[in-house]
Scaffold this motif. Structure first.
Motif, mmCIF file in Angstrom:
data_model
loop_
_atom_site.group_PDB
_atom_site.id
_atom_site.type_symbol
_atom_site.label_atom_id
_atom_site.label_comp_id
_atom_site.label_asym_id
_atom_site.label_seq_id
_atom_site.Cartn_x
_atom_site.Cartn_y
_atom_site.Cartn_z
ATOM 1 N N LEU A 152 0.825 -1.203 0.000
ATOM 2 C CA LEU A 152 0.000 0.000 0.000
ATOM 3 C C LEU A 152 0.861 1.255 0.000
ATOM 4 N N MET A 153 1.927 1.255 0.794
ATOM 5 C CA MET A 153 2.828 2.409 0.834
ATOM 6 C C MET A 153 3.487 2.648 -0.516
ATOM 7 N N ILE A 154 3.741 1.554 -1.233
ATOM 8 C CA ILE A 154 4.407 1.672 -2.530
ATOM 9 C C ILE A 154 3.449 2.172 -3.610
ATOM 10 N N LEU A 155 2.206 1.647 -3.614
ATOM 11 C CA LEU A 155 1.282 1.921 -4.716
ATOM 12 C C LEU A 155 0.401 3.143 -4.494
ATOM 13 N N TYR A 156 0.174 3.519 -3.253
ATOM 14 C CA TYR A 156 -0.749 4.619 -2.973
ATOM 15 C C TYR A 156 -0.081 5.690 -2.117
ATOM 16 N N HIS A 157 -0.190 6.936 -2.579
ATOM 17 C CA HIS A 157 0.383 8.053 -1.819
ATOM 18 C C HIS A 157 -0.722 8.873 -1.157
ATOM 19 N N GLY A 158 -1.657 9.354 -1.953
ATOM 20 C CA GLY A 158 -2.743 10.145 -1.397
ATOM 21 C C GLY A 158 -2.309 11.557 -1.063
ATOM 22 N N PRO A 159 -3.201 12.321 -0.452
ATOM 23 C CA PRO A 159 -2.870 13.712 -0.118
ATOM 24 C C PRO A 159 -1.867 13.791 1.024
ATOM 25 N N ALA A 160 -1.202 14.941 1.120
ATOM 26 C CA ALA A 160 -0.250 15.162 2.204
ATOM 27 C C ALA A 160 -0.994 15.370 3.517
ATOM 28 N N VAL A 161 -0.454 14.775 4.569
ATOM 29 C CA VAL A 161 -1.037 14.934 5.904
ATOM 30 C C VAL A 161 -0.411 16.155 6.554
ATOM 31 N N GLN A 162 -1.242 17.106 6.951
ATOM 32 C CA GLN A 162 -0.756 18.346 7.543
ATOM 33 C C GLN A 162 -0.718 18.239 9.069
ATOM 34 N N PHE A 163 0.389 18.687 9.625
ATOM 35 C CA PHE A 163 0.551 18.755 11.067
ATOM 36 C C PHE A 163 0.720 20.215 11.480
ATOM 37 N N PRO A 164 0.497 20.539 12.743
ATOM 38 C CA PRO A 164 0.621 21.941 13.173
ATOM 39 C C PRO A 164 1.961 22.569 12.842
ATOM 40 N N TRP A 165 3.037 21.762 12.896
ATOM 41 C CA TRP A 165 4.362 22.317 12.652
ATOM 42 C C TRP A 165 4.734 22.355 11.173
ATOM 43 N N THR A 166 3.864 21.812 10.290
ATOM 44 C CA THR A 166 4.183 21.786 8.859
ATOM 45 C C THR A 166 3.338 22.751 8.044
ATOM 46 N N ASN A 167 2.362 23.414 8.627
ATOM 47 C CA ASN A 167 1.499 24.317 7.873
ATOM 48 C C ASN A 167 2.298 25.453 7.260
ATOM 49 N N GLY A 168 2.118 25.594 5.960
ATOM 50 C CA GLY A 168 2.775 26.696 5.263
ATOM 51 C C GLY A 168 4.210 26.441 4.879
ATOM 52 N N GLN A 169 4.726 25.235 5.191
ATOM 53 C CA GLN A 169 6.113 24.935 4.867
ATOM 54 C C GLN A 169 6.213 24.335 3.477
ATOM 55 N N HIS A 170 7.351 24.544 2.850
ATOM 56 C CA HIS A 170 7.634 23.910 1.565
ATOM 57 C C HIS A 170 8.308 22.581 1.839
ATOM 58 N N ILE A 300 9.912 17.925 10.423
ATOM 59 C CA ILE A 300 10.338 19.184 11.024
ATOM 60 C C ILE A 300 11.692 19.629 10.491
ATOM 61 N N ILE A 301 12.673 18.723 10.523
ATOM 62 C CA ILE A 301 14.053 19.090 10.190
ATOM 63 C C ILE A 301 14.302 19.069 8.685
ATOM 64 N N LEU A 302 13.857 17.984 8.024
ATOM 65 C CA LEU A 302 14.125 17.837 6.593
ATOM 66 C C LEU A 302 12.979 18.345 5.717
ATOM 67 N N LYS A 303 11.903 18.815 6.342
ATOM 68 C CA LYS A 303 10.723 19.310 5.615
ATOM 69 C C LYS A 303 10.143 18.232 4.704
ATOM 70 N N GLU A 304 10.191 16.966 5.168
ATOM 71 C CA GLU A 304 9.659 15.864 4.374
ATOM 72 C C GLU A 304 8.138 15.823 4.478
ATOM 73 N N GLU A 305 7.526 15.470 3.372
ATOM 74 C CA GLU A 305 6.071 15.378 3.321
ATOM 75 C C GLU A 305 5.613 13.984 3.724
ATOM 76 N N ILE A 306 4.608 13.917 4.585
ATOM 77 C CA ILE A 306 4.031 12.648 5.013
ATOM 78 C C ILE A 306 2.685 12.488 4.325
ATOM 79 N N THR A 307 2.551 11.454 3.511
ATOM 80 C CA THR A 307 1.312 11.262 2.755
ATOM 81 C C THR A 307 0.367 10.319 3.488
ATOM 82 N N LEU A 308 -0.892 10.370 3.112
ATOM 83 C CA LEU A 308 -1.918 9.535 3.736
ATOM 84 C C LEU A 308 -1.617 8.055 3.512
ATOM 85 N N GLY A 309 -1.142 7.707 2.315
ATOM 86 C CA GLY A 309 -0.812 6.317 2.021
ATOM 87 C C GLY A 309 0.280 5.781 2.935
ATOM 88 N N SER A 310 1.283 6.626 3.230
ATOM 89 C CA SER A 310 2.359 6.210 4.129
ATOM 90 C C SER A 310 1.839 5.983 5.535
#
Length: 388
Positions: A152-170, A300-310
């Motif tokens: 599932l992690m490999i085949l499906y990504h889905g939308p990015a999951v937003q956390f309080p510390w990631t709002n507005g970050q690239h 937080i540190i690497l500004k990595e995006e966490i997707t719903l699929g992950s």
């Protein structure tokens, strides 16, 4: 005072394992950060194992002096195989895969390790499954769930999951968006291949420790031989880039020292102590904590995006992992070799013996000298905290 010491004694294993998972998560973050800034993973593996060898050698020389068995050609060949599987294949493949995907994704995917080891043990006929047994059914269900979560992690990504510390970050370095699909798929395959190599290492290590029951010395030999092999690989891979070997007092040096000491030195010691006190299942149960810490620190540190699929895939993997651990925790293996009993030890990666049941049905801890007659050795799933 007595009550305070008892509480402290009860809390120490939990605190030790939580801190160890934080240590592993930190290594994942600093390693990926250094790799994405240009550090060669081939060189990182060499320096990491050189540091681990230098740190562990004094302990092995002091604590195991006069206890090490005689080195034979068979044992040396096994050590070479272990060094090739872990420092050369496993670490290089994992670092390459994490660089092409993300630290959080790789830390989550590495939780398929128990399932890979279980399947490998079935193929090698080291594991028996009785379909009518509830624990065997749990092991099968856990393996299926773990693989399903990884797929599932490999085949499906889905939308990015937003956390309080990631709002507005690239988000840079995202497995889903930051890297192109081909590179991401390649990185995923590398992480899975690293799991297979580590599982093979795990099985071979159990066999080697029966003939060479000196955990510290074996660790030093694996890291030392692995350093030599990794140096040969790095010299070929980086022959046109001599600057790759140059590191100063910067993040690259910190990464090599940190990974060598914390994840190849301290980890062996802490896991061994906690495994003796609470059993290896207790150690393994903390693996998903590393995945969570890595995902949060990576965002937080690497500004990595966490997707719903992950997230969904990671949850399924964790559920499957606990099914597998529960099924394995009740395993009993019949063994009639006195030599195996005398030579077995609870090192990291081995199938540790927890107790012995004698012919009268009375249970004793291994090594207390109180068992005789017929007996059954009770074993538990070994800890799988990767030496990454």
């Amino acid at each position: 005072m007595g009550m305070g010491w008892k509480v402290l004694s009860d809390v120490k294993p939990y605190l030790a394992m939580v801190l160890l998972q934080v240590g592993f998560a930190g290594m994942y973050i600093v390693a990926v950060a250094s790799l994405k800034r240009g550090m060669s993973h081939f060189v990182l593996v060499v320096y990491r194992n050189l540091v681990a060898t230098a740190v562990m050698a004094p302990f092995a020389l002091y604590f195991e002096r006069g206890l090490r068995p005689k080195m034979t050609i068979t044992i040396f060949l096994k050590i070479m195989g272990l060094a090739f599987l872990e420092p050369v294949l496993d670490q290089n493949l994992y670092y390459m895969g994490a660089k092409l995907t993300s630290a959080g994704f790789a830390a989550a995917l590495i939780n398929i390790l128990p399932a890979v080891t279980f399947v490998l043990a079935l193929i090698l006929r080291m594991e028996k499954v009785r379909l009518r047994s509830l624990h065997s059914q749990a092991k099968i269900a856990g393996t299926v769930l773990t693989v399903a979560g990884a797929v599932l992690m490999i085949l499906y990504h889905g939308p990015a999951v937003q956390f309080p510390w990631t709002n507005g970050q690239h988000h840079a370095g995202s497995a889903a968006a930051g890297a192109d699909a081909a590179a991401w798929l390649k990185g995923t395959i590398m992480v899975i291949a690293a799991c297979v190599a580590w599982s093979c290492f795990f099985v071979l290590q159990s066999s080697t420790l029966r003939d060479y029951p000196s955990e510290l010395s074996l660790t030093v030999l694996i890291c030392g031989v692995g350093s030599v092999m990794s140096t040969g690989v790095a010299l070929v891979a980086e022959r046109a880039n001599t600057q790759a070997w140059v590191i100063g007092f910067d993040a690259r040096l910190f990464t090599a020292v940190y990974a060598g000491i914390v994840c190849s030195g301290v980890a062996y010691y802490v896991q061994g102590i906690v495994s003796k006190q609470r059993g290896p299942v207790f150690v393994t149960a903390f693996n998903p904590l590393c995945m969570i810490i890595t995902a949060v620190m990576g965002s937080i540190i690497l500004k990595e995006e966490i997707t719903l699929g992950s997230v969904i895939g990671a949850v399924i993997i964790v559920v499957g992992l606990y099914f597998l651990i529960w099924g394995k925790s009740k395993d009993k293996v019949n063994q009639v070799s006195d030599d195996f009993i005398a030579g077995s030890s609870k090192g990291a990666g081995e199938l540790p013996l927890t107790s012995v049941t004698n012919g009268n049905g009375k249970q004793h801890e291994l090594g207390d000298g109180k068992f005789n007659g017929s007996y059954v050795l009770n074993v538990e799933t070994p800890a799988t905290n990767g030496n990454y």
